[in-house]
Write an enzyme that holds these catalytic residues in place. Structure first.
Site, PDB file in Angstrom:
ATOM      1  N   ARG A 147     -10.765  -2.489  20.131  1.00 20.22           N
ATOM      2  CA  ARG A 147     -10.314  -1.282  20.739  1.00 20.22           C
ATOM      3  C   ARG A 147     -11.306  -0.615  21.698  1.00 20.22           C
ATOM      4  O   ARG A 147     -11.457  -0.347  22.756  1.00 20.22           O
ATOM      5  CB  ARG A 147      -9.303  -0.213  20.361  1.00 20.22           C
ATOM      6  CG  ARG A 147      -8.095  -0.675  19.878  1.00 20.22           C
ATOM      7  CD  ARG A 147      -6.964   0.093  19.319  1.00 20.22           C
ATOM      8  NE  ARG A 147      -5.822  -0.322  18.708  1.00 20.22           N
ATOM      9  CZ  ARG A 147      -5.193  -0.215  17.735  1.00 20.22           C
ATOM     10  NH1 ARG A 147      -5.790   0.593  16.527  1.00 20.22           N
ATOM     11  NH2 ARG A 147      -3.940  -0.713  17.358  1.00 20.22           N
ATOM     12  N   CYS A 199     -13.775  -7.762  10.945  1.00 17.40           N
ATOM     13  CA  CYS A 199     -14.047  -6.648  11.672  1.00 17.40           C
ATOM     14  C   CYS A 199     -15.531  -6.206  12.731  1.00 17.40           C
ATOM     15  O   CYS A 199     -15.589  -5.398  13.249  1.00 17.40           O
ATOM     16  CB  CYS A 199     -13.898  -5.292  10.535  1.00 17.40           C
ATOM     17  SG  CYS A 199     -12.527  -5.215   9.943  1.00 17.40           S
ATOM     18  N   ARG A 207       0.944  -1.304  -0.072  1.00 21.82           N
ATOM     19  CA  ARG A 207      -0.140   0.284   0.084  1.00 21.82           C
ATOM     20  C   ARG A 207       0.828   1.417  -0.010  1.00 21.82           C
ATOM     21  O   ARG A 207       1.900   1.231   0.337  1.00 21.82           O
ATOM     22  CB  ARG A 207      -0.865  -0.245   1.345  1.00 21.82           C
ATOM     23  CG  ARG A 207      -1.954  -1.217   1.348  1.00 21.82           C
ATOM     24  CD  ARG A 207      -2.538  -1.069   2.650  1.00 21.82           C
ATOM     25  NE  ARG A 207      -3.152  -0.058   3.225  1.00 21.82           N
ATOM     26  CZ  ARG A 207      -3.211   0.184   4.552  1.00 21.82           C
ATOM     27  NH1 ARG A 207      -2.895  -0.445   5.378  1.00 21.82           N
ATOM     28  NH2 ARG A 207      -3.837   1.459   4.575  1.00 21.82           N
ATOM     29  N   LYS A 212      -1.823  -7.901  11.164  1.00 17.21           N
ATOM     30  CA  LYS A 212      -3.361  -7.791  11.551  1.00 17.21           C
ATOM     31  C   LYS A 212      -4.294  -7.195  10.421  1.00 17.21           C
ATOM     32  O   LYS A 212      -5.432  -7.453  10.907  1.00 17.21           O
ATOM     33  CB  LYS A 212      -3.433  -6.871  12.901  1.00 17.21           C
ATOM     34  CG  LYS A 212      -2.985  -5.303  12.370  1.00 17.21           C
ATOM     35  CD  LYS A 212      -2.942  -4.340  13.711  1.00 17.21           C
ATOM     36  CE  LYS A 212      -2.610  -2.840  13.382  1.00 17.21           C
ATOM     37  NZ  LYS A 212      -3.664  -2.191  12.918  1.00 17.21           N
TER      38      LYS A 212
END
Length: 325
Positions: free
Chosen positions: A147, A256, A17, A98
């Site tokens: 998180r 996700c 990326r 991750k």
């Protein structure tokens, strides 16, 4: 994406990326790969000749105003790169581990896992030192459902705000007062030379990071898995730890939409693993720990993966629908 010329003999084309962090990570691996191919890693022209870096923009990079789970999940950081790998336009890809989905496209593999950076989450704020010190109702910025859930488990009063963007963008939003604090991967900050921005680091055994956090994944076609330059990048300890964490990710069908934390480490010849999943609102946490002996005569990688699969299955059975958004 423009068509790439075919690789010259002995050349390895690297896809990554275009973010500053991705380029820093890929540049480090580019020099390692060039050295394994016989080039001088300090000679940039020579490095670029034998291991050219090809920047590929992904959907995850283009869409910055929504959570990944709203637009298709973490695979959006890898999809276009993997398409280039399958089509033969590149020979390997450098990813943040991750960001890697639990399942890869047919014909591709994670061929090498280099030595891991620090896996911990970092706490950054405009004042206080720790999450526990934030005032009642403070705004916490993060795009990570994990998180969010872990923070709300510890501080249910916090106002968690969706905060996407690259590291510089998030730091700028914190400085502008869009959040009172943010959480970022310490590894990324270190790779960018921004480790001094951190107020405190979060204990990975108390609050496990994302599976594979701090590690890089070198993805290749299956046929190239055991080429000499690939093998030269592997770190055995990191590979075992990541295998256990990703085993848990697989068992939990991690995406996700599921807040999952996993942290593995080697201690006195055995592999230790902590796995947890939470309800997205942080009200419920399901957590298990276990270990596996890493015997030389056994298959260490299979033992590590099996440990992750078994602990992940227990957490999934306990959590059920509560841990899925």
């Amino acid at each position: 994406m423009p068509s790439q010329p075919p690789a010259r003999p002995g050349q390895v084309r690297i896809g990554a990326r275009g973010s500053k962090l991705s380029l820093a990570q890929a540049g480090h691996m580019q020099r390692r790969i060039a050295a394994a191919l016989g080039a001088d890693p300090e000679n940039l022209a020579e490095v670029e000749k034998v291991a050219p870096l090809i920047v590929i923009t992904t959907t995850g990079d283009r869409v910055q105003d929504r959570r990944l789970l709203e637009i298709g999940g973490k695979g959006l950081f890898t999809k276009e790169i993997e398409e280039a790998l399958i089509a033969g336009r590149i020979d390997c890809a450098v990813h943040s581990m991750k960001d890697m989905p639990a399942l890869l496209p047919d014909g591709l593999c994670i061929a090498a896992v280099p030595e891991r950076e620090d896996p911990r989450d970092a706490f950054l704020s405009r004042g206080v030192e720790r999450l526990e010190d934030l005032p009642q109702g403070a705004k916490l910025g993060t795009a990570s459902l994990r998180r969010q859930a872990q923070s709300l488990y510890r501080r249910p009063d916090l106002d968690v705000q969706m905060l996407r963007g690259n590291v510089d963008t998030r730091l700028a939003k914190l400085a502008a007062g869009e959040a009172d604090a943010i959480l970022l991967a310490y590894a990324g900050l270190r790779r960018l030379g921004l480790g001094d921005q951190v107020k405190s680091l979060i204990d990975p055994r108390e609050v496990p990071p994302a599976p594979g956090q701090g590690a890089l994944a070198i993805e290749t076609r299956e046929a190239d898995r055991d080429l000499p330059w690939v093998a030269s990048l592997r770190c055995e300890t990191t590979t075992l730890c990541v295998a256990a964490e990703r085993g848990a990710l697989t068992a939990l069908e991690g995406s996700c939409k599921t807040p999952i934390g996993a942290h593995a480490w080697l201690e006195d010849g055995s592999l230790q693993l902590i796995v947890e999943a939470l309800s997205p609102d942080g009200r419920q946490r399901f957590r298990h720990a276990g270990s596996a002996e890493i015997a030389p005569q056994a298959d260490p990688l299979a033992s590590a993966r099996d440990l992750g699969l078994s602990l992940g299955a227990v957490v999934k059975a306990e959590g059920g629908d509560a841990i899925v958004l």
